[in-house]
Design a protein around this motif. Structure first.
Motif, PDB file in Angstrom:
ATOM      1  N   ARG A 137       0.829  -1.210   0.000  1.00 50.53           N
ATOM      2  CA  ARG A 137       0.000   0.000   0.000  1.00 50.53           C
ATOM      3  C   ARG A 137       0.861   1.256   0.000  1.00 50.53           C
ATOM      4  NH1 ARG A 137      -4.851   0.320   4.217  1.00 50.53           N
ATOM      5  NH2 ARG A 137      -3.249   0.801   5.753  1.00 50.53           N
ATOM      6  N   LEU A 174      -8.845   3.420  -1.431  1.00 49.49           N
ATOM      7  CA  LEU A 174      -8.536   3.882  -0.082  1.00 49.49           C
ATOM      8  C   LEU A 174      -9.171   5.247   0.139  1.00 49.49           C
ATOM      9  CD1 LEU A 174      -4.708   3.055  -0.030  1.00 49.49           C
ATOM     10  CD2 LEU A 174      -6.540   1.710   1.008  1.00 49.49           C
ATOM     11  N   GLU A 214      -0.985   7.323   5.644  1.00 50.25           N
ATOM     12  CA  GLU A 214       0.148   6.646   5.006  1.00 50.25           C
ATOM     13  C   GLU A 214       1.190   7.672   4.539  1.00 50.25           C
ATOM     14  OE1 GLU A 214       0.739   3.670   5.182  1.00 50.25           O
ATOM     15  OE2 GLU A 214      -0.997   2.372   4.879  1.00 50.25           O
TER      16      GLU A 214
END
Length: 359
Positions: free
Chosen positions: A26, A58, A66
């Protein structure tokens, strides 16, 4: 105490010392999306922009978290507290080594490149200058190419002397005399005939006068008068050319220096002037290109460059060869957010085409 810096030291590093954390899938996809976006826009990238444009599945909040992690890990920078992120030098390095998508150059561009290099060029210097111009057109960045410097050494005479079975000494006389022992299976009469043909075509010529057309004429003459494998002439001509150009010096050519002005990174007049001054100094450029010593294609990103003036730039270089000997380099200079995949593909293609022609 194990500090954050000490922890970084035990993580993966590439050969340039850049930090390599084991990013999960990811984080890799998000980092790739951010760098791809920033390469195209030159604007800091926010989580909302990535969530809209990329099919990651997402939420904007997840991407934002992130991105904060990637910044903490050293791959992203937040230039202003209210802005999005931009890649760090380490982020670009990870992108080039692990995330960059393969770029495919269109067949039409490939055909045009081959046509220009194969039909319009008769001398090494012109070939390299054309190659630099083509690289600049393909990538839209500044290019720097080096070529063996053609000296004013004139060929006085060429001799071939058999010294043992399947062994011949090639002697090339210019201002000095150089010789080379070669494995060629020909008798003394053939040696004399071959030397005569070479002298008929080459005696009195300088490096710049030995064109590819001239070499083809020699080959046709050899085919008509002698029965020899074409590789014999290739090996001989490599040594002849080395003899009359071997001074340890290089010529350097710059193409499209003004392209730097197209990029917002160089809107600052003072900064642009410093770059132009650097590009005008051939000694600096020789040192710059020589600092790239990889056998294949190599990218120096930001602070990996030895010159402070180029620490906001990237340099991508590749070698081309004459025989088995490295003859020079082709380099592309641009902003750190350059389109690396396109530059890599362009330089690889051009280097391969030059090698085919020269060899």
């Amino acid at each position: 105490m194990l500090t954050r810096e000490c922890l970084y030291d035990v993580l993966f590093k590439d050969r340039k010392g850049c930090l390599y954390m084991d990013l999960n899938d990811r984080k890799r996809k998000i980092l790739q999306a951010i760098i791809d976006e920033y390469i195209g826009t030159a604007e800091p990238v926010g989580s909302r922009s990535i969530s809209k444009k990329e099919n990651l599945g997402l939420s904007s909040a997840t991407i934002r978290n992130e991105m904060a992690d990637l910044e903490e890990m050293g791959y992203l920078i937040q230039p202003h507290t209210s802005a999005g992120r931009i890649p760090s030098d380490e982020g670009y390095r990870f992108y080039v080594n692990s995330l960059m998508r393969k770029y495919k150059i269109g067949m039409e561009a490939v055909a045009q490149l081959q046509s220009v290099l194969e039909t319009r060029v008769s001398q090494l210097e012109k070939l390299i200058r054309y190659a630099g111009a083509i690289a600049s057109n393909l990538t839209e960045y500044t290019t720097v190419v080096t070529a063996p410097k053609e000296q004013e050494f004139e060929i006085n005479k060429i001799d071939l002397v058999p010294i043992a079975t399947q062994t011949v000494m090639l002697i090339v006389v210019t201002r000095t005399v150089r010789n080379k022992v070669m494995n060629i299976d020909i008798d003394s009469a053939t040696c004399m005939s071959l030397a005569n043909i070479l002298n008929e075509h080459l005696a009195g010529l300088k490096a710049g006068e030995i064109t590819f057309d001239k070499i083809q004429d020699i080959q046709k003459d050899i085919e008509n008068r002698l029965s020899l494998h074409p590789k014999v002439l290739i090996d001989i001509m490599h040594f002849v050319y080395e003899t009359i150009t071997d001074s340890g010096e290089t010529e350097i050519y710059v193409n499209n220096a003004k392209s730097i002005l197209k990029y917002p990174e160089y809107n600052d007049v003072e900064k642009a002037e410093k770059i132009f001054t650097f590009l005008d100094d051939k000694e600096n450029l020789k040192k710059l290109v020589a600092s790239s010593d990889a056998d294949g294609i190599e990218a120096k990103i930001g602070k990996e460059n030895d010159f402070e003036i180029l620490q906001d730039c990237s340099l991508v270089t590749i070698n081309y060869s004459l025989g088995n000997k490295k003859a020079g380099k082709i380099g592309v200079i641009g902003p750190k957010r350059m389109n690396y995949s396109k530059v890599f593909a362009s330089l690889d293609l051009i280097s391969n085409e030059i090698d085919k022609i020269l060899n």
